[in-house]
Write a protein that holds these residues in place. Sequence first.
Motif, PDB file in Angstrom:
ATOM      1  N   GLY A 485      -0.761   0.121  14.783  1.00  0.00           N
ATOM      2  CA  GLY A 485      -2.208   0.160  14.910  1.00  0.00           C
ATOM      3  C   GLY A 485      -3.105  -0.703  13.886  1.00  0.00           C
ATOM      4  N   SER A 486      -2.259  -1.330  13.041  1.00  0.00           N
ATOM      5  CA  SER A 486      -3.173  -2.394  11.998  1.00  0.00           C
ATOM      6  C   SER A 486      -3.669  -3.370  12.499  1.00  0.00           C
ATOM      7  N   GLY A 487      -3.186  -3.886  13.684  1.00  0.00           N
ATOM      8  CA  GLY A 487      -3.908  -5.015  14.260  1.00  0.00           C
ATOM      9  C   GLY A 487      -2.898  -6.270  14.238  1.00  0.00           C
ATOM     10  N   LYS A 488      -1.814  -6.244  13.988  1.00  0.00           N
ATOM     11  CA  LYS A 488      -0.699  -7.241  13.946  1.00  0.00           C
ATOM     12  C   LYS A 488      -0.749  -8.070  15.351  1.00  0.00           C
ATOM     13  N   SER A 489      -0.412  -7.398  16.437  1.00  0.00           N
ATOM     14  CA  SER A 489      -0.510  -8.010  17.496  1.00  0.00           C
ATOM     15  C   SER A 489      -1.722  -8.777  17.935  1.00  0.00           C
ATOM     16  N   GLY A 572       9.848 -21.928   1.541  1.00  0.00           N
ATOM     17  CA  GLY A 572       8.595 -22.702   1.790  1.00  0.00           C
ATOM     18  C   GLY A 572       8.226 -22.541   3.349  1.00  0.00           C
ATOM     19  N   GLU A 573       9.472 -21.806   4.187  1.00  0.00           N
ATOM     20  CA  GLU A 573       9.054 -21.649   5.724  1.00  0.00           C
ATOM     21  C   GLU A 573       8.782 -20.304   6.179  1.00  0.00           C
ATOM     22  N   PHE A 574       8.730 -19.327   5.250  1.00  0.00           N
ATOM     23  CA  PHE A 574       8.701 -18.050   5.537  1.00  0.00           C
ATOM     24  C   PHE A 574       7.406 -17.586   5.031  1.00  0.00           C
ATOM     25  N   PHE A 575       6.319 -17.184   5.871  1.00  0.00           N
ATOM     26  CA  PHE A 575       4.954 -16.717   5.398  1.00  0.00           C
ATOM     27  C   PHE A 575       4.809 -15.370   5.577  1.00  0.00           C
ATOM     28  N   GLU A 576       5.024 -14.527   4.754  1.00  0.00           N
ATOM     29  CA  GLU A 576       4.783 -12.877   4.886  1.00  0.00           C
ATOM     30  C   GLU A 576       3.295 -12.541   4.867  1.00  0.00           C
ATOM     31  N   VAL A 577       2.888 -12.078   6.273  1.00  0.00           N
ATOM     32  CA  VAL A 577       1.332 -11.858   6.549  1.00  0.00           C
ATOM     33  C   VAL A 577       1.134 -10.532   6.318  1.00  0.00           C
ATOM     34  N   PHE A 578       0.531  -9.879   5.381  1.00  0.00           N
ATOM     35  CA  PHE A 578       0.509  -8.346   5.389  1.00  0.00           C
ATOM     36  C   PHE A 578      -1.025  -7.958   5.866  1.00  0.00           C
ATOM     37  N   ILE A 579      -0.530  -7.341   7.109  1.00  0.00           N
ATOM     38  CA  ILE A 579      -2.008  -6.772   7.823  1.00  0.00           C
ATOM     39  C   ILE A 579      -2.281  -5.350   7.088  1.00  0.00           C
ATOM     40  N   ASP A 580      -3.076  -5.322   6.153  1.00  0.00           N
ATOM     41  CA  ASP A 580      -3.319  -4.232   5.204  1.00  0.00           C
ATOM     42  C   ASP A 580      -4.434  -3.516   5.552  1.00  0.00           C
ATOM     43  N   THR A 581      -3.979  -2.467   6.594  1.00  0.00           N
ATOM     44  CA  THR A 581      -5.043  -1.470   7.136  1.00  0.00           C
ATOM     45  C   THR A 581      -4.519  -0.109   6.613  1.00  0.00           C
ATOM     46  N   PRO A 582      -5.424   0.731   5.853  1.00  0.00           N
ATOM     47  CA  PRO A 582      -5.067   2.157   5.404  1.00  0.00           C
ATOM     48  C   PRO A 582      -4.525   2.979   6.619  1.00  0.00           C
ATOM     49  N   LEU A 583      -3.678   3.803   6.282  1.00  0.00           N
ATOM     50  CA  LEU A 583      -3.145   4.832   7.265  1.00  0.00           C
ATOM     51  C   LEU A 583      -4.242   5.633   8.129  1.00  0.00           C
ATOM     52  N   ILE A 623      -4.361  -9.758   4.685  1.00  0.00           N
ATOM     53  CA  ILE A 623      -5.298  -9.302   5.507  1.00  0.00           C
ATOM     54  C   ILE A 623      -5.784  -8.219   5.475  1.00  0.00           C
ATOM     55  N   ASP A 624      -7.247  -7.718   4.837  1.00  0.00           N
ATOM     56  CA  ASP A 624      -7.680  -6.387   4.866  1.00  0.00           C
ATOM     57  C   ASP A 624      -8.631  -6.364   6.020  1.00  0.00           C
ATOM     58  N   THR A 625      -8.168  -5.577   7.031  1.00  0.00           N
ATOM     59  CA  THR A 625      -8.780  -5.538   8.361  1.00  0.00           C
ATOM     60  C   THR A 625     -10.056  -4.522   8.311  1.00  0.00           C
ATOM     61  N   THR A 626     -10.367  -3.979   7.076  1.00  0.00           N
ATOM     62  CA  THR A 626     -11.449  -3.269   6.942  1.00  0.00           C
ATOM     63  C   THR A 626     -12.637  -4.189   6.174  1.00  0.00           C
ATOM     64  N   PRO A 630     -10.581  -9.561  13.242  1.00  0.00           N
ATOM     65  CA  PRO A 630      -9.371 -10.345  13.663  1.00  0.00           C
ATOM     66  C   PRO A 630      -9.759 -11.805  13.775  1.00  0.00           C
ATOM     67  N   GLU A 631     -10.821 -12.275  14.303  1.00  0.00           N
ATOM     68  CA  GLU A 631     -11.118 -13.573  14.604  1.00  0.00           C
ATOM     69  C   GLU A 631     -11.013 -14.395  13.104  1.00  0.00           C
ATOM     70  N   GLU A 632     -12.016 -13.698  12.183  1.00  0.00           N
ATOM     71  CA  GLU A 632     -11.648 -14.375  10.774  1.00  0.00           C
ATOM     72  C   GLU A 632     -10.286 -14.325  10.158  1.00  0.00           C
ATOM     73  N   ALA A 633      -9.675 -13.359  10.448  1.00  0.00           N
ATOM     74  CA  ALA A 633      -8.182 -13.348   9.980  1.00  0.00           C
ATOM     75  C   ALA A 633      -7.519 -14.470  10.548  1.00  0.00           C
ATOM     76  N   ALA A 634      -7.490 -14.697  11.873  1.00  0.00           N
ATOM     77  CA  ALA A 634      -6.733 -15.539  12.504  1.00  0.00           C
ATOM     78  C   ALA A 634      -7.076 -17.043  11.927  1.00  0.00           C
ATOM     79  N   ASN A 635      -8.262 -17.397  11.690  1.00  0.00           N
ATOM     80  CA  ASN A 635      -8.743 -18.639  10.724  1.00  0.00           C
ATOM     81  C   ASN A 635      -8.382 -18.895   9.789  1.00  0.00           C
ATOM     82  N   LEU A 636      -8.190 -17.588   8.737  1.00  0.00           N
ATOM     83  CA  LEU A 636      -7.651 -17.677   7.354  1.00  0.00           C
ATOM     84  C   LEU A 636      -6.211 -18.091   7.656  1.00  0.00           C
ATOM     85  N   ILE A 637      -5.362 -17.500   8.470  1.00  0.00           N
ATOM     86  CA  ILE A 637      -3.922 -17.763   8.554  1.00  0.00           C
ATOM     87  C   ILE A 637      -3.644 -19.090   8.886  1.00  0.00           C
TER      88      ILE A 637
END
Length: 645
Positions: A485-489, A572-583, A623-626, A630-637
């Motif tokens: 439910g954090s918004g990963k997908s 350098g080929e692995f990018f860990e993208v943490f979708i940081d959404t509080p529980l 990515i702090d989804t609070t 999602p659109e801004e997060a995608a641009n940043l990534i």
Amino acid sequence: MSDVETKEAVYVTDQLIADDIDAYLVQHEHKTMLRFITCGSVDDGKSTLIGRLLYDSKMIFEDQLDALQSDSKKVGTQGQEIDFALLVDGLAAEREQGITIDVAYRFFNTEKRKFIVADCPGHEQYTRNMVTGASTADLAVILIDARKGVLVQTRRHSYLCHLIGIKNIVLAVNKMDLVDYSQDVFDRIVEEYGAFAREIGIESFTALPISGFKGDNITTLSDKTPWYKATQYAGITLVEHLETVEVLSSVDADKPFRLPVQWVNRPNLDFRGFSGLIATGSVRAGDKIRVLPSGKTSTITRVVTYDGDLEEAVAGQSVTVCFADEIDCSRGSVISIADNPPQTADQFEATFVWMADEAMVPGRAYWLKVGTQMVSATVQEPKYEVNVNTMEKLAAKTLELNAIGVAELTTDKQIVFEAYADNRTLGGFILIDKMTNATVAAGMIHFSLRRSQNVHWQAVDIDRKQHAGLKNQRPAVLWFTGLSGSGKSTIANLVEKKLHRMNRHTFLLDGDNVRHGLNKDLGFTEADRIENIRRVGEVSKLMTDAGLIVITAFISPFQADREMVRSMLPEGEFFEVFIDTPLKVAEARDVKGLYKKARSGELKNFTGIDSPYEAPRNPEIRIDTTVISPEEAANLIVDTLLGDA
């Protein structure tokens, strides 16, 4: 006697004394070293025995003796008797409880030999400490309290000593003074222990009736046990046995040459050598050698030490060797005799002694250290666990603290090895937790699996660089992690759409979608979650080999498993993208109704509720989804990915 004669006599006397001192120093310089352990159950008298050995060998200074006598009075020792255990039990907790917790190492020597003795703890909860002490020992003194006989820990420690490969076993039936030095008691204990020893594979042992407290049969034969001289052990004292038993290094010297390289010795441009401790065999200038795993061969030109070159070096010596040829050799390589090298493989059967409070997790990646080699390794579900009391092989899903079991082991690259029975250095290993760097297990390799010898990498002409060049992009894995439910997908899908519009070649692996096919056989236990991530990691690696940008959206709750995937890929080929959404926020969304089911108990092992989530420590992208959409997060990534490219 004239003054001249007196001076000459004094000179001759001084010369004789000097000669005696030189002879004494030479004798002590060339003494062999015996490493041994004392083990057994709690309060069998291990520390007391070592204290007695130190006392009888005159290895206690006067101030130590005074302090010992004072401490002995404080703990209640009667009369002028000394509590020798206080020499060894250094921890305050040990003195308070009257037990040994840590492994205490002590050094002493006699006229014939030097000794390092490890006093190992008797409590079952400290079995891991005992294994540490036994790992380098040539001999084990297993103590038994004559009043109690063979106990559970006696069996456990005997089995571990045999498992670790200690061939020289001394059964010291202690506290004989408390059973009136009874031969019947001694014979009964030896018979009972002998039956157990044969059952676990101990072929022979030496039995002695002793009293560590009184000193009977330690350094001199006791007149309290006249019957002992008539036994098959011929009335030998403990010290006499320790002085004459064969040490491990002398056995290893007869085996083929093996030198695990610890470091490349390059003090200047005129010298290049390879340093390490010789594990087995011997080496001299002119010997033909082979370096593994590369298989390159050369000839030894010099065997160098701090004190100068040697004609020959043997097992147990630390040396630097020089080659006639410039061949690839570095830390982790093994130098061996050319015509009899060790094997290389990446899959094995091994015995494990689990040493961590947290249970073994099948499929999880650990660091494996064997000799000077360090690789990533995973352990499969155990074939069985050993009940050390009955020797029964029990079914097991995992191994808990102090458990002993057999399982298959897979490394991420081939390692140089030999069976532990043949070579402790190349057959023994430890497992290290990748997150905490704590040692979680010790192990012994039995053999390599046949499939590791029969499956080989097939060389291909078109490699990952050419695949990526055709697509005009750099391969990468964007690994989205976060709570359900954090918004990963949602964000991952937006990222792929943006990259697609930019003519980038991508593929999206979504957690739910993969479980419909590739991973439909997996559940949500910790072991299944790890296997789920491992499979996705392997698929992602194959896709990057094809030159793709791979986008994955998985909860992937464990840091160790995300690091496992990272280790599969080039740096350098692995990018860990943490979708940081509080529980609370993720649960409030609860699009799929999963949190509600988890809270009601309908859904077990749900991350964030009854299964933990380990947040990334240093993700490439957070990515702090609070805060952002999602659109801004995608641009940043996308900007981060392409900007880094």
